[in-house]
Design an enzyme around this catalytic site. Sequence first.
Site, PDB file in Angstrom:
ATOM      1  N   CYS A  70      40.708  27.181  50.236  1.00 19.87           N
ATOM      2  CA  CYS A  70      40.200  26.229  49.298  1.00 19.87           C
ATOM      3  C   CYS A  70      40.389  24.737  50.009  1.00 19.87           C
ATOM      4  O   CYS A  70      39.477  24.019  49.635  1.00 19.87           O
ATOM      5  CB  CYS A  70      41.032  26.365  48.035  1.00 19.87           C
ATOM      6  SG  CYS A  70      42.632  27.248  47.802  1.00 19.87           S
ATOM      7  N   ARG A  78      48.310  35.052  56.656  1.00 22.21           N
ATOM      8  CA  ARG A  78      49.627  34.809  55.898  1.00 22.21           C
ATOM      9  C   ARG A  78      50.820  35.606  56.487  1.00 22.21           C
ATOM     10  O   ARG A  78      50.391  36.739  56.750  1.00 22.21           O
ATOM     11  CB  ARG A  78      49.253  35.176  54.077  1.00 22.21           C
ATOM     12  CG  ARG A  78      48.309  34.434  53.881  1.00 22.21           C
ATOM     13  CD  ARG A  78      48.082  34.919  52.286  1.00 22.21           C
ATOM     14  NE  ARG A  78      46.905  34.308  51.625  1.00 22.21           N
ATOM     15  CZ  ARG A  78      46.412  34.405  50.460  1.00 22.21           C
ATOM     16  NH1 ARG A  78      47.104  35.346  49.756  1.00 22.21           N
ATOM     17  NH2 ARG A  78      45.424  33.816  50.159  1.00 22.21           N
ATOM     18  N   GLN A  86      38.687  37.161  52.939  1.00 23.74           N
ATOM     19  CA  GLN A  86      38.346  37.503  51.380  1.00 23.74           C
ATOM     20  C   GLN A  86      36.956  36.985  51.011  1.00 23.74           C
ATOM     21  O   GLN A  86      36.158  36.145  51.650  1.00 23.74           O
ATOM     22  CB  GLN A  86      39.195  36.411  50.438  1.00 23.74           C
ATOM     23  CG  GLN A  86      40.822  36.581  50.481  1.00 23.74           C
ATOM     24  CD  GLN A  86      41.325  35.504  49.855  1.00 23.74           C
ATOM     25  OE1 GLN A  86      41.424  34.509  50.523  1.00 23.74           O
ATOM     26  NE2 GLN A  86      42.140  35.890  48.808  1.00 23.74           N
ATOM     27  N   ASP A 103      35.391  35.162  48.857  1.00 27.33           N
ATOM     28  CA  ASP A 103      36.205  33.948  48.476  1.00 27.33           C
ATOM     29  C   ASP A 103      35.318  32.753  47.926  1.00 27.33           C
ATOM     30  O   ASP A 103      34.444  32.361  48.724  1.00 27.33           O
ATOM     31  CB  ASP A 103      37.289  33.098  49.406  1.00 27.33           C
ATOM     32  CG  ASP A 103      38.448  32.323  48.631  1.00 27.33           C
ATOM     33  OD1 ASP A 103      38.377  32.707  47.354  1.00 27.33           O
ATOM     34  OD2 ASP A 103      38.962  31.532  49.224  1.00 27.33           O
ATOM     35  N   HIS A 156      34.794  29.319  45.574  1.00 25.50           N
ATOM     36  CA  HIS A 156      35.345  28.049  44.683  1.00 25.50           C
ATOM     37  C   HIS A 156      34.354  27.520  43.728  1.00 25.50           C
ATOM     38  O   HIS A 156      33.332  27.014  44.200  1.00 25.50           O
ATOM     39  CB  HIS A 156      36.149  26.948  45.525  1.00 25.50           C
ATOM     40  CG  HIS A 156      37.299  27.691  46.089  1.00 25.50           C
ATOM     41  ND1 HIS A 156      37.214  28.244  47.318  1.00 25.50           N
ATOM     42  CD2 HIS A 156      38.633  27.937  45.371  1.00 25.50           C
ATOM     43  CE1 HIS A 156      38.510  28.867  47.671  1.00 25.50           C
ATOM     44  NE2 HIS A 156      39.244  28.753  46.474  1.00 25.50           N
ATOM     45  N   LYS A 161      45.753  32.871  35.098  1.00 25.20           N
ATOM     46  CA  LYS A 161      44.599  33.451  35.930  1.00 25.20           C
ATOM     47  C   LYS A 161      44.280  34.931  35.317  1.00 25.20           C
ATOM     48  O   LYS A 161      45.088  35.419  34.521  1.00 25.20           O
ATOM     49  CB  LYS A 161      45.068  33.962  37.520  1.00 25.20           C
ATOM     50  CG  LYS A 161      46.370  34.903  37.651  1.00 25.20           C
ATOM     51  CD  LYS A 161      46.660  35.155  38.804  1.00 25.20           C
ATOM     52  CE  LYS A 161      48.139  36.097  38.844  1.00 25.20           C
ATOM     53  NZ  LYS A 161      48.460  36.727  40.114  1.00 25.20           N
ATOM     54  N   HIS A 205      39.129  29.316  41.400  1.00 20.19           N
ATOM     55  CA  HIS A 205      39.138  30.227  42.470  1.00 20.19           C
ATOM     56  C   HIS A 205      38.893  31.652  42.202  1.00 20.19           C
ATOM     57  O   HIS A 205      39.781  32.190  41.022  1.00 20.19           O
ATOM     58  CB  HIS A 205      40.664  30.452  43.137  1.00 20.19           C
ATOM     59  CG  HIS A 205      41.369  28.905  43.405  1.00 20.19           C
ATOM     60  ND1 HIS A 205      41.664  28.556  44.667  1.00 20.19           N
ATOM     61  CD2 HIS A 205      41.602  27.896  42.609  1.00 20.19           C
ATOM     62  CE1 HIS A 205      42.301  27.247  44.388  1.00 20.19           C
ATOM     63  NE2 HIS A 205      42.337  26.921  43.260  1.00 20.19           N
TER      64      HIS A 205
END
Length: 639
Positions: free
Chosen positions: A337, A366, A384, A386, A388, A468, A514
């Site tokens: 992000c 990570r 991911q 991913d 946004h 979430k 997200h």
Amino acid sequence: MGGQITITLPDSSTVAAERGESIHAILGKIGAGLQKAALAADVNGVPVDLGHAVENDASLKAITFESPLGKEIFWHSASHLMAQAVRRLYPDAKFAIGPSIEGGFYYDIDMGSALVPEDLAKIEKMMETIVAEDLEVRREEIKRADAIKMFSDAGEIYKVEMLNEMTDDVVSIYRQGEFFDLCRGPHVARTSRLRAVKLLSLAGAYWRGDEKRKMLQRIYGIAFPDKKQLDQHLAFIEEAKNRDHRKLGRELEIFSFSNAVGAGLPLWHPNGAVLRYILETFSTEEHLKRGYKLFGVPHIAKADLYRTSGHLDFYTENMYSPIRIDDQDYYLKPMNCPSQIQIFKSSIKSYRDLPFRGFEMGTVYRYERSGVLHGLTRVRGFTQDDAHIFCSEEQLEDEIKNVLDFTLYMLGVFGFTERNIYLSTRPEKSVGSDRNWDLATSALKNALESNKIAYTIDPGEGVFYGPKIDIKIKDAIGREWQCSTIQVDFNLPERFDVNYIGSDGQKHRPIMIHRALMGSMERFIGILIEHYGGKFPVWLAPVQVVLINVSDAEAGAAEELRLRLLGLGFRPEADRRDESMGYRVRDAIARKVPYIAVIGKKEVADGTVSVRRLGENKSVPMKNEELVDTIRADVENRR
RNA sequence: GCCCACGUAGCUCAGUCGGUAGAGCAUUUGCAUGGUAAGCAAAAGGUCACCAGUUCAAUUCUGGUCGUGGGCUCCA
């Protein structure tokens, strides 16, 4: 004081009973079968033992093993049984907690010496002895102070600690033979009910789950009312073992790990890499169809970026040490992000640009503690799907609805139609105003409700910056996995001072969503391997068809067909090895290739192949063209 | 990270109570030209995870490191 009382059953019928009669006796009046099957009973909504005496009119419902509560009681009783067996074998053992869990039970025990797996068999044997002794399980209520004395005399320091923290004046104790344990109950009435028990594994567990406290030994087990059910359960465990993606991943040459590269860093072999390519391409195309723009950001970024985003404050324990470049610290990105926001911010955005949906197959790194790494499902570097979404307050709910639809569509493609959905609300440690939290939470709630999606609220489980929705899917053998997550975020736009120009000509702050649908590609592929048991549908299969020539004379024809299929964008292989046909067929089956096409003299003459589908042991003749169409149809229909 | 167990050929596993190792499958090479789940034979393949220590001698014993598995805590 005798007299009659009235017992009301779940179907509203009533039974007369003597005041003070036991549940067991009352159930006997209803039916011998029910009396036999009952483990405990629900009296006026409270679960009680079969020996419980009913003093007044009451509603009554038998609890059997078939219900979740019945299993809980059964397994909890089995954990007491195990504790009794351990106590007989190891008199110095001190018991902590021994609850039932989703698939059985465990007991955490502080033992003088470490147990080895062979000890489980010994304990199991003793459990069987106690079952054969058919001991009565009795409940006793005693003063808490007396219980403290009783357990401290027995050296049960963990029980004493628990008792000291309780506030009730009276606590219940369950006894069976020489053994007693602190327990709320209820329990099965006799040890003989626990007919089929099996101890499964041994592990360490911290007392109270606190890593600063003593590590206890945990024994896991399972129990059933009869042997047949136990065998079925053990077969399920065996099945799960056979589907283990770590085993299949190696056998099918999908991925591996190398000590030379590092723990938690998967290496994709050709079969896995092509699988990833197919999934990533599929996902990317689906995103483009839905109006997402593609993003692409580097794997590292300056420390300041993560200082601004808050990651260095809230997420450091998951980040790797900085990389020093020209006297500046850079970090491997733990999330996409912050970098993606820079793309949005690179030019002035109008309200007409919203919702702005940016998508990327984004790789993140990570730090995971070494003990948690697990095949592909828990790694240190992963990619991911991913995205946004930057939108206005008014657009939030619709955007979430779209994302929900999109997610369920994507999961459905893989046959994940059974799922559980959780709405996680504000945690204790969080940032942002009450207004924003309420707004975001109700947007998520409304989106779920207007899409008629059932969900469970997970209080306090949200991320620090917003609430979430998590979607957990059930695989082919009923296990739950978490992949998808949809998070609302007011925080990052604030921190990065992200804005757009509204129709009023003023700056406004967008909201960010997200979201990851498949989640980590690594994990998703791991789940897919287990879900399909390695038997991938044709559209995903790394090799879709193996062509096998009967003799050297047909090698050319096999190669020709292979090149034809390859040219059409399929994934064929021609196995022209100097091995017997039987051997090559067996090999293709072992590799779980969906189609095997045999080409012999006859087929060459007819322009056909003899096609055998994975899982069938007969083959059917097919024109070459028909094979092409069959595979094409499978791919188009994603099956 | 912590507790327990484990690490022998590409894979699955024997074995060595301290004297540097073996099987099956896979690989390579011959022979066999095979019609739908293993044709026959031979060869090659190992610093017994890595690094120290003890010992005349360590794959074996001890310690550490790395990795794997089952859990705990955390999570996509």
